[in-house]
Motif scaffolding. Structure first.
Motif, PDB file in Angstrom:
ATOM      1  N   ALA A 238       0.856  -1.189   0.000  1.00 37.31           N
ATOM      2  CA  ALA A 238       0.000   0.000   0.000  1.00 37.31           C
ATOM      3  C   ALA A 238       0.897   1.246   0.000  1.00 37.31           C
ATOM      4  N   SER A 240      -0.802   0.444  -3.768  1.00 36.00           N
ATOM      5  CA  SER A 240      -0.614  -0.762  -4.586  1.00 36.00           C
ATOM      6  C   SER A 240       0.458  -0.574  -5.646  1.00 36.00           C
TER       7      SER A 240
ATOM      8  N   TYR B 331     -10.751  -3.772  -0.448  1.00 36.45           N
ATOM      9  CA  TYR B 331      -9.374  -3.617  -0.923  1.00 36.45           C
ATOM     10  C   TYR B 331      -9.311  -3.079  -2.330  1.00 36.45           C
TER      11      TYR B 331
END
Lengths: 373, 374
Positions: A238, A240, B331
């Motif tokens: 993170a 990504s 996510y």
């Protein structure tokens, strides 16, 4: 203590066209901390519940230690579970909550007392033993749930998103405490989470799942540095990993990756793999982690074959690091993570170098990492 | 014999698959009128109806406003077989738990009471009060907390004694355990569970409502039963009742709650009647109307049924339509979520960020779960 072995495990619910878990094979070592991670609906909780005995196994074999436990009731599997909803017994105080399982197993009073007080000490909840669950904070309740599992001294701990009801700060604290605790107790632990930070920081090994299939099983480092496909590469980390579509071509003895705003040469080792896999002249997707962009002049000077120019749409300064949201590299916004002391600001054009030793290349069709397969 | 057993045997004899359905009485009546009858055919055991799609329904039993039916392909039966199936159902004796001979007096009384409750439910007499002789020496006149437990596992030997002992240990006081159908028990817990909780010191503004307390109790009991008994089970809890007066009606409500919970919320095991109002309403719509409605709505586009969109919407609704939280949970980047929601809007005209459309899509998802699992 014991390991856990899953052999060709399938879970299919009646009436459902597809399996929720497909051909799950895994050997979990004794004392290992294994994390199952993946997005909602990937089958991680279903897998855990099959290990716990709460879901029937449609096909395959499950061993705890050397014992086949497919048909063994949860209470006889010598496991202890901790769930997201703490499921504490609201009418019992903390002591009674922790002692209940032992009482049922007919432990002597003195043994129960010792185990409960020892666990309470480890978890720092000795002063709460007389309180009832509703008089506790979220973090305290979660400690009691853990305590209830610890006193059993089981062969395996099963934890299903145990921290997801806690706020971010408490989650961080409890994360570290659970890691410490399981190392101290040396108990095999299977931990389910959708939070990749929990997965990366807690697991000895991580299993990444998607749509009921294992995508990759590896240590946190390997998963981060050597993802086998685009899903794992994008899921772990993170911000990504950036995925940029372009074309691979041979030019002057080097393999170059080209797209809008990017014309960079692969390192020789990676170039050779691209040649061997017949990808020259084909489209592929390059994966670049945000921290593999560099704006330090020294790095840029040393990397003439991997310099790109981009427009900084927005920069976010987090203090110790800065996120740059870049336009002009391929068609999508690209994120770079640079040092917090960087002078780059919003709206300017910036020169960056890519660390070509760390880039990944994914096949356009299979989405597999060509450097890892 | 359990439902699964006789279903399997009947399938073997007829060499044809059959389904056991629980339909709304209104649906039965409508099907009956569609056959040309002036008044609806009474849903007595053995009564049969031809329904759309070349199927036959046989009424097995009636409960509240629902009818349990078995559905067969009409072509699979000759006229004689058809009459024979009806006659068999008409004369089928309901399975009643055998009353233990040497068991303790309390268990014998509990089994008798269970049989009586089952009889009242089958006859639709929800208002009937427990006969004086069955009130356990007046214990049923005191208020109690009702739980309905449905196990997923085959009946074990000595289950009653084992379960009763476990429950008594858990509640720290004596509870009443009443066996109903196979693998189904009514548990009457003491009111002290609630009063103890109310007496506890609590900080201001942090008070649990009685329903929240009941939900925690149900969740704790389920956790204990799942890990310390035979494994997975379903549990529903109701508001406290005076069992002597309300035991039949409450059992019926809790049965309906477990039924609706299992039907609409697969994967959940704790079911609360006050959380299933929308499901109850949707469950009461006749199947043909539901299918018709879904047909009209889903004709707009199949995008709603894509697994990725389904998962996105379920998470979005569970998190009270909070875009940031949903993106975090799934996510995905916030913009990816917004893109998915925009795509949905473009294809269906439904924008789930608007209250009106969100309600509609929520209903579609609930109905889809039911129609999908035919």
């Amino acid at each position: 203590m014991a390991g856990v072995r899953l052999e060709h495990i399938f879970k299919k619910y009646p009436g459902s066209e597809t399996a929720s878990v497909t051909d799950f094979n895994l050997d979990i070592k004794d004392k290992e901390f294994l994390v199952l991670v993946g997005p909602s609906g990937c089958g991680k909780s279903t897998t855990l519940r099959m290990i716990a005995g709460l879901e029937e196994i449609s096909e395959g074999k499950l061993f705890i230690g050397e014992r086949l436990v497919n048909d063994v009731a949860p209470k006889d599997r010598d496991i202890a579970m901790v769930f997201q909803s703490y499921a504490l017994y609201p009418h019992m105080n903390v002591y009674q909550n922790m002692a209940f399982g032992l009482k049922l197993r007919k432990f002597k009073k003195a043994d129960i007392d010792k185990r409960v007080r020892d666990a309470a000490k480890i978890l720092d909840i000795e002063h709460l033993l007389d309180r009832k669950p509703k008089a506790l904070s979220g973090g305290q309740r979660q400690r009691v749930a853990l305590g209830r599992a610890i006193v059993r001294e089981p062969q395996v701990f099963l934890m299903d998103e145990p921290l997801s009801n806690l706020d971010a700060k408490l989650r961080g604290q409890m994360r570290a405490e659970i890691s410490k605790l399981t190392k101290r107790l040396e108990t095999t632990t299977i931990y389910v989470t959708h939070d990749q930070i929990e997965a990366m920081t807690m697991g000895d090994r991580i299993v990444v799942m998607k749509d009921g299939f294992i995508q990759q099983t590896a240590s946190p480092e390997e998963l981060y540095n050597r993802p086998v496909n685009m899903f794992v590469a994008g899921f772990i980390g993170a911000p990504s990993m950036n995925f940029i579509k372009g074309t691979l071509s041979e030019q002057g003895g080097a393999i170059r990756f080209k797209t809008t705003g990017i014309d960079v040469a692969l390192t020789e080792g990676r170039a050779q793999i691209v040649r061997e896999k017949g990808l020259v002249g084909k489209e592929a997707i390059m994966g670049i982690r945000p921290e593999d962009f560099h704006d330090e002049p020294v790095f840029i000077e040393a990397s003439p074959n991997s310099v790109v120019n981009a427009h900084v749409e927005v920069s976010e300064n987090l203090g110790h690091e800065k996120y740059l949201y870049l336009n002009g590299l391929g068609t999508e916004t690209v994120i770079a993570r640079v040092d917090g002391r960087s002078t780059v600001t919003d709206g300017i054009n910036v020169k960056l170098a890519i660390d070509m030793n760390k880039v990944h290349m994914f096949d356009l069709t299979t989405e597999l990492n060509v450097f890892e397969s | 014999m359990s439902t699964a057993q006789w279903k399997e045997q009947l399938e073997q004899i007829l060499n044809s698959p059959l389904r056991v359905l629980r339909i709304d009485l209104q649906e039965w009546n409508n099907a009956s009128l569609e056959q040309g009858a002036l008044t609806p055919l009474e849903a007595v055991p053995g009564a049969s109806l031809n329904v759309a799609g070349g199927r036959i329904w046989y009424a097995v039993r009636m409960e509240r406003a629902h009818v349990e039916v078995i559905e067969l392909e009409a072509d699979a039966l000759s006229e004689i077989e058809r009459r024979l199936v009806g006659w068999t159902i008409e004369n089928m004796k309901p399975v009643k738990p055998s009353i233990p001979h040497a068991a303790q007096e309390a268990e014998r009384q509990a089994v008798e009471l269970g049989v009586w409750i089952t009889d009242q439910l089958e006859q639709g007499r929800l208002d009937n009060e427990v006969p004086e002789a069955m009130t356990f020496g007046g214990r049923l006149f005191s208020d109690m907390i009702p739980f309905l437990l449905v196990s997923e596992h085959e009946r074990l030997r000595n289950t009653y004694a084992e379960l009763e002992k476990l429950l008594n240990s858990f509640f720290i006081e004596e509870v009443m355990l009443i066996p109903l159908k196979e693998q189904e028990w009514l548990i009457l817990g003491p009111m002290s569970l609630l009063s103890d909780a109310e007496n506890e010191d609590r900080s201001e503004g942090d008070e649990e409502t009685p329903r929240e307390l009941l939900a925690s109790m149900c969740s704790g009991l389920h956790g204990m039963l799942a890990s310390e008994w035979v494994g997975e089970c379903h549990l529903a809890v109701g508001e406290p009742i005076g069992p002597a007066k309300a035991i039949v009606e409450t059992t019926s409500l809790l049965r309906e709650t477990v039924f609706l919970g299992r039907k609409f919320h697969v994967g959940e095991n704790v079911h609360l009647p006050w959380m299933l109002h929308l499901e109850r309403l949707l469950g009461s719509i006749p199947e043909s109307r539901r299918a018709e409605y879904m047909e009209q709505l889903l004709n707009r586009s199949d995008v709603l049924l894509e697994p990725e969109i389904l998962m996105t919407l379920e998470t979005f609704f569970r998190l009270d339509c909070n875009v940031s939280e949903t993106a975090k949970k799934l996510y995905i980047h916030r913009n990816t979520l917004l893109y998915r929601l925009d795509k949905l809007k473009q294809e269906t005209g439904l924008d789930v960020r608007m209250f009106r459309d969100a309600v509609l899509v929520k209903i579609i998802l609930l109905l889809y779960k039911v129609t999908k699992r035919k």
